[in-house]
Design an enzyme around this catalytic site. Structure first.
Site, PDB file in Angstrom:
ATOM      1  N   ASP A  46       9.102 -49.735 -10.372  1.00 33.35           N
ATOM      2  CA  ASP A  46       9.935 -48.839 -11.138  1.00 33.35           C
ATOM      3  C   ASP A  46       9.452 -48.297 -12.456  1.00 33.35           C
ATOM      4  O   ASP A  46      10.038 -48.416 -13.571  1.00 33.35           O
ATOM      5  CB  ASP A  46      11.289 -49.262 -11.217  1.00 33.35           C
ATOM      6  CG  ASP A  46      12.316 -48.280 -11.544  1.00 33.35           C
ATOM      7  OD1 ASP A  46      12.119 -47.211 -11.025  1.00 33.35           O
ATOM      8  OD2 ASP A  46      13.387 -48.913 -12.375  1.00 33.35           O
ATOM      9  N   ASN A  74      10.417 -44.548 -13.915  1.00 29.31           N
ATOM     10  CA  ASN A  74      11.647 -45.558 -14.050  1.00 29.31           C
ATOM     11  C   ASN A  74      12.872 -44.848 -14.021  1.00 29.31           C
ATOM     12  O   ASN A  74      13.244 -43.798 -14.435  1.00 29.31           O
ATOM     13  CB  ASN A  74      11.342 -45.920 -15.740  1.00 29.31           C
ATOM     14  CG  ASN A  74      12.565 -47.063 -15.840  1.00 29.31           C
ATOM     15  OD1 ASN A  74      13.418 -46.767 -16.478  1.00 29.31           O
ATOM     16  ND2 ASN A  74      12.316 -48.379 -15.343  1.00 29.31           N
ATOM     17  N   ARG A  82      16.003 -50.587  -5.184  1.00 29.16           N
ATOM     18  CA  ARG A  82      16.678 -51.210  -3.964  1.00 29.16           C
ATOM     19  C   ARG A  82      16.851 -50.156  -2.948  1.00 29.16           C
ATOM     20  O   ARG A  82      16.662 -50.420  -1.682  1.00 29.16           O
ATOM     21  CB  ARG A  82      17.850 -51.991  -4.653  1.00 29.16           C
ATOM     22  CG  ARG A  82      17.495 -53.431  -5.317  1.00 29.16           C
ATOM     23  CD  ARG A  82      18.763 -53.898  -5.623  1.00 29.16           C
ATOM     24  NE  ARG A  82      18.395 -55.206  -6.494  1.00 29.16           N
ATOM     25  CZ  ARG A  82      19.263 -55.615  -7.532  1.00 29.16           C
ATOM     26  NH1 ARG A  82      20.385 -55.115  -7.478  1.00 29.16           N
ATOM     27  NH2 ARG A  82      18.827 -56.709  -8.008  1.00 29.16           N
ATOM     28  N   ASP A  98      14.160 -60.317  -6.520  1.00 30.51           N
ATOM     29  CA  ASP A  98      13.830 -59.936  -7.829  1.00 30.51           C
ATOM     30  C   ASP A  98      12.535 -60.265  -8.223  1.00 30.51           C
ATOM     31  O   ASP A  98      12.054 -61.334  -7.851  1.00 30.51           O
ATOM     32  CB  ASP A  98      14.778 -60.324  -8.885  1.00 30.51           C
ATOM     33  CG  ASP A  98      16.241 -59.530  -8.944  1.00 30.51           C
ATOM     34  OD1 ASP A  98      16.305 -58.554  -8.396  1.00 30.51           O
ATOM     35  OD2 ASP A  98      16.923 -59.762  -9.701  1.00 30.51           O
ATOM     36  N   ARG A 132      17.713 -70.986 -16.369  1.00 34.93           N
ATOM     37  CA  ARG A 132      18.958 -69.923 -16.209  1.00 34.93           C
ATOM     38  C   ARG A 132      19.985 -70.727 -15.611  1.00 34.93           C
ATOM     39  O   ARG A 132      19.492 -71.713 -14.914  1.00 34.93           O
ATOM     40  CB  ARG A 132      18.615 -68.549 -15.501  1.00 34.93           C
ATOM     41  CG  ARG A 132      17.909 -67.794 -16.125  1.00 34.93           C
ATOM     42  CD  ARG A 132      17.677 -66.552 -15.231  1.00 34.93           C
ATOM     43  NE  ARG A 132      18.893 -65.658 -15.445  1.00 34.93           N
ATOM     44  CZ  ARG A 132      18.968 -64.414 -14.690  1.00 34.93           C
ATOM     45  NH1 ARG A 132      17.876 -64.027 -14.018  1.00 34.93           N
ATOM     46  NH2 ARG A 132      20.046 -63.900 -14.819  1.00 34.93           N
ATOM     47  N   GLU A 183      26.076 -53.003 -10.356  1.00 37.32           N
ATOM     48  CA  GLU A 183      26.007 -52.201  -9.225  1.00 37.32           C
ATOM     49  C   GLU A 183      25.897 -53.386  -7.743  1.00 37.32           C
ATOM     50  O   GLU A 183      26.274 -53.089  -6.841  1.00 37.32           O
ATOM     51  CB  GLU A 183      24.818 -51.441  -9.036  1.00 37.32           C
ATOM     52  CG  GLU A 183      23.450 -52.234  -9.141  1.00 37.32           C
ATOM     53  CD  GLU A 183      23.109 -52.978 -10.299  1.00 37.32           C
ATOM     54  OE1 GLU A 183      22.420 -54.057  -9.936  1.00 37.32           O
ATOM     55  OE2 GLU A 183      23.681 -52.708 -11.511  1.00 37.32           O
ATOM     56  N   ASP A 184      25.221 -54.282  -8.129  1.00 34.29           N
ATOM     57  CA  ASP A 184      24.994 -55.526  -6.981  1.00 34.29           C
ATOM     58  C   ASP A 184      26.243 -56.099  -6.661  1.00 34.29           C
ATOM     59  O   ASP A 184      26.302 -56.360  -5.567  1.00 34.29           O
ATOM     60  CB  ASP A 184      23.998 -56.557  -7.646  1.00 34.29           C
ATOM     61  CG  ASP A 184      24.171 -57.231  -8.995  1.00 34.29           C
ATOM     62  OD1 ASP A 184      25.091 -56.730  -9.684  1.00 34.29           O
ATOM     63  OD2 ASP A 184      23.714 -58.216  -9.152  1.00 34.29           O
ATOM     64  N   ARG A 212      13.461 -65.236 -17.942  1.00 32.70           N
ATOM     65  CA  ARG A 212      12.133 -65.164 -18.744  1.00 32.70           C
ATOM     66  C   ARG A 212      12.173 -65.482 -20.080  1.00 32.70           C
ATOM     67  O   ARG A 212      13.077 -65.194 -20.895  1.00 32.70           O
ATOM     68  CB  ARG A 212      11.891 -63.508 -18.672  1.00 32.70           C
ATOM     69  CG  ARG A 212      11.717 -62.908 -17.036  1.00 32.70           C
ATOM     70  CD  ARG A 212      11.664 -61.521 -17.164  1.00 32.70           C
ATOM     71  NE  ARG A 212      10.757 -61.022 -17.816  1.00 32.70           N
ATOM     72  CZ  ARG A 212       9.888 -59.979 -17.424  1.00 32.70           C
ATOM     73  NH1 ARG A 212       9.941 -59.226 -16.186  1.00 32.70           N
ATOM     74  NH2 ARG A 212       8.860 -59.381 -18.346  1.00 32.70           N
ATOM     75  N   HIS A 217      14.893 -58.939 -18.424  1.00 34.79           N
ATOM     76  CA  HIS A 217      15.256 -58.854 -16.908  1.00 34.79           C
ATOM     77  C   HIS A 217      15.448 -57.362 -16.513  1.00 34.79           C
ATOM     78  O   HIS A 217      15.402 -56.722 -17.228  1.00 34.79           O
ATOM     79  CB  HIS A 217      16.556 -59.605 -16.721  1.00 34.79           C
ATOM     80  CG  HIS A 217      16.373 -61.205 -16.813  1.00 34.79           C
ATOM     81  ND1 HIS A 217      15.713 -62.052 -16.331  1.00 34.79           N
ATOM     82  CD2 HIS A 217      16.636 -61.809 -18.079  1.00 34.79           C
ATOM     83  CE1 HIS A 217      15.613 -63.077 -16.639  1.00 34.79           C
ATOM     84  NE2 HIS A 217      16.423 -63.189 -17.972  1.00 34.79           N
TER      85      HIS A 217
END
Length: 404
Positions: A46, A74, A82, A98, A132, A183-184, A212, A217
């Protein structure tokens, strides 16, 4: 004549500035025990500038399974990549991976087998966090077949699940590219609601959620207004797909608790007055449309109290309650009716002139059990009484809508 066999699973990888994490991500794909003949990869770069695209092309050249690499400008969020990947997918199932994260070696083999065995349309594999915090409450045990109303799966709405592609195509499901966050959640909850069963694979770590070190992210956090956009979209989806009543209330807990309530937590204390008022104004139509007695009684006292004050648009009491919670103080417990009722005395409890009804402070059975002296009331009596009291908090028109 060459016979082209449909892959069992398409792994869709959206990647943006993913190096060096992409190296381990792709290695975990190559290591899948399902084997290269049963899978394909659609990888979408992206608009990266750190070598992500080049690394994907090198992977495609050497990998044992079919790999398609798409390089694009981008898009600003994970939705675009996706959707591109989903549009090119040929597998019976699709898994969204991811580029920061990685799969357990047996993940795809186990999840595909579980979906095939049970005929379920979505499979959740246990998630482990690497720097995480992963979702946990839904992975207490393996569930061959469940649904969004019978389990805790509503509290994991990330896209990293196995989806039956026929389900997604039948309903024209795609990620909402107008949303910059959440959105997910919208996509996954719709899949849960439309699915002919959901499976939970809890006895094997399928997905490693990697934090990270650079703090970056794929998802861009954006400002607080985006969180209200996300809450609004998720609440509307629930209202559109689930009739008013207990099942809708159960699902509405998720956007109220996870998306909306954090806007009225410790960060609210740091907001300037203009931002505070803007947040309350953004929340107003959501509270008017979706805040019902059934949602309220499913929350803990401090959660219910804050949202009650948001619904009433009362800034100063809300600030005092948030400060009390932030300080870590424990609200005193008041046991009444021979110990069958527990009231938690957060600020403004039975305060003259405050006008906050007692029912807002009434702990539900699960929360009340933590306090010595609490006695379980007779079956069905407390929920009915609590619901009657909570109903008095809401305008009559709203109660009529909730009962419809």
């Amino acid at each position: 004549m060459t016979v082209v066999t449909q892959p069992d699973v398409t792994v869709v990888i959206g990647a943006y500035e993913a190096m060096p994490y992409l190296v381990d991500c792709l290695a975990s794909v190559e290591a899948q025990t399902i084997g290269p003949a049963r899978m394909e990869v659609i990888a979408v770069d992206d608009g990266s500038t750190d070598g992500t695209g080049e690394h994907l092309e090198q992977f495609a050249a050497r990998a044992g399974m079919p790999v398609t690499v798409v390089r694009q400008e981008n898009s600003g969020s994970p939705s675009g990549p996706r959707n591109v990947g989903l549009g090119k997918a040929a597998g019976r199932y699709v898994f969204f991976l991811d580029a920061d994260d990685r799969l357990g070696a047996e993940a795809l083999e186990r999840m595909v087998a579980m979906a095939d065995r049970n005929g379920t349309d979505v499979v959740l594999g246990r998630v482990e966090g690497v720097n995480r915090t992963p979702p946990k409450s839904m992975f207490g045990r393996t569930l061959e077949r469940t649904d969004v109303f019978s389990s805790n799966i509503k509290f994991t709405l990330s896209a990293q699940k196995l989806f039956r592609r026929a389900l997604l195509e039948r309903h024209g499901m795609r990620f909402d590219e107008s949303l910059w966050t959440g959105e997910d959640a919208l996509f996954t909850l719709e899949a849960y609601l439309r699915a002919d069963g959901v499976s939970v694979l809890a006895d094997y770590t399928c997905y490693y959620l990697v934090g990270r070190e650079d703090g970056k992210h794929v998802t861009k956090t954006g400002g607080y207004t985006l969180r209200f956009d996300s809450a609004r979209a998720l609440m509307k989806l629930i209202a559109d797909m689930v009739p008013a009543g207990a099942r809708r209330d159960e699902l509405m807990v998720r956007p109220f608790l996870i998306t909306l309530l954090p806007q009225f937590g410790p960060r609210f204390l740091k907001d300037d007055e203009a931002v505070r008022q803007d947040k309350l104004e953004l929340a107003r139509p959501l509270m008017e449309a979706y805040w019902t007695p059934g949602v309220a009684r499913r929350l803990k006292v401090h959660e219910r109290l804050r949202l009650h004050l948001v619904a009433e648009q009362r800034t100063e009491p809300l600030l005092e309650v948030v400060e009390f919670i932030r300080s870590g103080k424990q609200a005193a417990a008041l046991l009444e009716r021979r110990g069958t009722r527990v009231y938690l005395a957060y600020p403004y409890f039975r305060s003259e002139g405050a006008g906050v009804p007692d029912a807002v402070y009434l702990a539900g059975p699960k929360e009340a059990r933590a306090f010595p002296g609490y006695r379980e009331p007779a079956a069905h009596s407390l929920p009915r009484r609590a619901l009657r009291r909570i109903r008095r908090l809401l305008p009559s028109a709203r109660i009529g809508a909730a009962a419809a």
